[in-house]
Design a protein around this motif. Sequence first.
Motif, PDB file in Angstrom:
ATOM      1  N   LYS A  27       8.425 -47.836 -64.266  1.00 57.60           N
ATOM      2  CA  LYS A  27       9.764 -48.136 -63.858  1.00 57.60           C
ATOM      3  C   LYS A  27       9.948 -49.624 -64.145  1.00 57.60           C
ATOM      4  O   LYS A  27       9.233 -50.657 -63.768  1.00 57.60           O
ATOM      5  CB  LYS A  27       9.915 -48.161 -62.410  1.00 57.60           C
ATOM      6  N   ILE A  28      10.828 -49.883 -65.329  1.00 60.36           N
ATOM      7  CA  ILE A  28      11.072 -51.447 -65.664  1.00 60.36           C
ATOM      8  C   ILE A  28      12.449 -51.782 -65.299  1.00 60.36           C
ATOM      9  O   ILE A  28      13.373 -51.129 -65.311  1.00 60.36           O
ATOM     10  CB  ILE A  28      11.046 -51.493 -67.141  1.00 60.36           C
ATOM     11  N   ASN A  29      12.472 -53.106 -64.547  1.00 63.13           N
ATOM     12  CA  ASN A  29      13.794 -53.631 -64.089  1.00 63.13           C
ATOM     13  C   ASN A  29      14.387 -54.477 -65.393  1.00 63.13           C
ATOM     14  O   ASN A  29      13.592 -54.597 -66.335  1.00 63.13           O
ATOM     15  CB  ASN A  29      13.437 -54.727 -63.165  1.00 63.13           C
ATOM     16  N   ASP A  30      15.685 -54.671 -65.099  1.00 68.66           N
ATOM     17  CA  ASP A  30      16.524 -55.202 -66.285  1.00 68.66           C
ATOM     18  C   ASP A  30      15.739 -56.435 -66.816  1.00 68.66           C
ATOM     19  O   ASP A  30      16.034 -56.955 -67.874  1.00 68.66           O
ATOM     20  CB  ASP A  30      17.939 -55.587 -65.456  1.00 68.66           C
ATOM     21  N   ASP A  31      15.006 -57.265 -65.928  1.00 68.45           N
ATOM     22  CA  ASP A  31      14.636 -58.487 -66.177  1.00 68.45           C
ATOM     23  C   ASP A  31      13.046 -58.361 -67.168  1.00 68.45           C
ATOM     24  O   ASP A  31      12.477 -59.140 -67.483  1.00 68.45           O
ATOM     25  CB  ASP A  31      14.337 -59.659 -65.203  1.00 68.45           C
ATOM     26  N   SER A  65       6.416 -64.684 -73.943  1.00 66.62           N
ATOM     27  CA  SER A  65       7.663 -64.006 -73.388  1.00 66.62           C
ATOM     28  C   SER A  65       8.659 -64.551 -74.095  1.00 66.62           C
ATOM     29  O   SER A  65       8.762 -65.895 -74.549  1.00 66.62           O
ATOM     30  CB  SER A  65       7.775 -64.590 -71.871  1.00 66.62           C
ATOM     31  N   GLY A  66       9.626 -63.879 -74.358  1.00 64.49           N
ATOM     32  CA  GLY A  66      10.989 -64.022 -75.082  1.00 64.49           C
ATOM     33  C   GLY A  66      10.647 -63.719 -76.640  1.00 64.49           C
ATOM     34  O   GLY A  66      11.690 -63.653 -77.362  1.00 64.49           O
ATOM     35  N   PRO A  87      11.845 -47.754 -77.040  1.00 61.64           N
ATOM     36  CA  PRO A  87      11.341 -48.010 -75.862  1.00 61.64           C
ATOM     37  C   PRO A  87      11.123 -49.267 -75.224  1.00 61.64           C
ATOM     38  O   PRO A  87      11.739 -50.361 -75.987  1.00 61.64           O
ATOM     39  CB  PRO A  87       9.889 -47.611 -76.190  1.00 61.64           C
ATOM     40  N   ARG A  88      11.309 -49.572 -73.966  1.00 63.46           N
ATOM     41  CA  ARG A  88      11.138 -50.927 -73.425  1.00 63.46           C
ATOM     42  C   ARG A  88       9.835 -51.088 -72.957  1.00 63.46           C
ATOM     43  O   ARG A  88       9.456 -52.293 -72.093  1.00 63.46           O
ATOM     44  CB  ARG A  88      11.934 -50.729 -72.242  1.00 63.46           C
ATOM     45  N   GLU A  89       8.879 -50.464 -73.501  1.00 63.10           N
ATOM     46  CA  GLU A  89       7.468 -50.890 -73.606  1.00 63.10           C
ATOM     47  C   GLU A  89       6.619 -50.439 -74.871  1.00 63.10           C
ATOM     48  O   GLU A  89       6.896 -49.417 -75.217  1.00 63.10           O
ATOM     49  CB  GLU A  89       6.827 -50.118 -72.137  1.00 63.10           C
ATOM     50  N   TRP A  90       5.603 -51.298 -75.275  1.00 62.47           N
ATOM     51  CA  TRP A  90       4.846 -50.891 -76.302  1.00 62.47           C
ATOM     52  C   TRP A  90       3.399 -51.105 -75.765  1.00 62.47           C
ATOM     53  O   TRP A  90       2.999 -51.759 -74.821  1.00 62.47           O
ATOM     54  CB  TRP A  90       5.010 -52.267 -77.253  1.00 62.47           C
ATOM     55  N   ASP A 116      12.912 -56.776 -71.607  1.00 63.68           N
ATOM     56  CA  ASP A 116      14.005 -56.878 -70.729  1.00 63.68           C
ATOM     57  C   ASP A 116      15.075 -55.898 -71.229  1.00 63.68           C
ATOM     58  O   ASP A 116      14.984 -55.245 -72.265  1.00 63.68           O
ATOM     59  CB  ASP A 116      14.267 -58.233 -70.457  1.00 63.68           C
ATOM     60  N   LYS A 117      16.302 -55.829 -70.705  1.00 62.02           N
ATOM     61  CA  LYS A 117      17.394 -54.990 -71.104  1.00 62.02           C
ATOM     62  C   LYS A 117      17.916 -55.324 -72.364  1.00 62.02           C
ATOM     63  O   LYS A 117      18.479 -54.335 -73.208  1.00 62.02           O
ATOM     64  CB  LYS A 117      18.654 -54.900 -70.206  1.00 62.02           C
ATOM     65  N   ASN A 118      17.652 -56.431 -73.071  1.00 63.32           N
ATOM     66  CA  ASN A 118      18.035 -56.819 -73.938  1.00 63.32           C
ATOM     67  C   ASN A 118      17.080 -56.876 -75.524  1.00 63.32           C
ATOM     68  O   ASN A 118      17.168 -57.422 -76.435  1.00 63.32           O
ATOM     69  CB  ASN A 118      18.596 -58.481 -74.189  1.00 63.32           C
ATOM     70  N   MET A 119      15.781 -56.369 -74.727  1.00 62.82           N
ATOM     71  CA  MET A 119      14.779 -55.978 -75.924  1.00 62.82           C
ATOM     72  C   MET A 119      14.117 -57.025 -76.191  1.00 62.82           C
ATOM     73  O   MET A 119      13.468 -57.411 -77.372  1.00 62.82           O
ATOM     74  CB  MET A 119      15.136 -54.996 -77.000  1.00 62.82           C
TER      75      MET A 119
END
Length: 276
Positions: A27-31, A65-66, A87-90, A116-119
């Motif tokens: 479960k991934i949060n927006d941040d 990060s970023g 996907p929001r995880e690799w 994050d939600k902006n990839m």
Amino acid sequence: MNIQIKKKWVVLGLTAWVLAGCATGTKINDDGSTDEAKWKQWDQVTLNKTRGTFPDLQSLSQVRSGMTKDQLYYLIGRPHYNDGWRPREWNYLFHFHTPGQGTDDVTTCQYKVVFDKNMFARSFYWHAVDPENGVCPPDAKASATALQRYTLSADALFAFDKSNPHDLNAQGKIDLDNLVRKLKSFDRLNTVNVMGHTDYLGSDEYNQGLSQRRAETVRQYLINQGLPAGKIRAVGLGERQPVKQCAATANRAELIACLQPNRRVEIEVDGSGTLK
């Protein structure tokens, strides 16, 4: 079947397809954070027969990060698992040379990048596979000081798919002579492990034999140039430790060229001196 029903079946089909190749369920949060990183079964790697890769340690250390997915792809390659669409995880399967630890002196770890939600990459997680209680990532600095490694391209050493002494290329002999000079300059030479590697083309049995023969040829060459036979060991590792993954292609020549870094001979040295 009317248009509305058709649309419904299309949506259901796409949903099933996405879920079939979905990520781990983390479960991934927006941040880009998560309270619990979940992991796939380690050997469900999509690429190259569940092998994973040996990452370039310098490139891995530059992950921050970023970063965008393109930037991560450049540093550590494409993810090794099928994490679904956008996907929001690799997820990766990485191997590290760790003398005295793991299987065949190799520690295996899973690595997760969460976006994050902006990839943009925001969170990074490690999971020990072998040994189960291993340190991930291993202490690269400690491992580097314990042993030194010198890598020679098998394509530069040998004619393609060859392994005998008379198959050594002129450039291969020059590279080996340079290595001999470096090893002879060591104040103390404890052991020299010559390790042959192949790509995955061909059967496992054939690649194992080819890698062993190449390692033996290099070992004998070093001995013939005056290095102590009792301190030099040859071992074939076949296709088991690739350093590069390549997408399948109908063009065999392109695939052979892409897999070139995997065809190599590594010389691992324990001694007092420096390989440069």
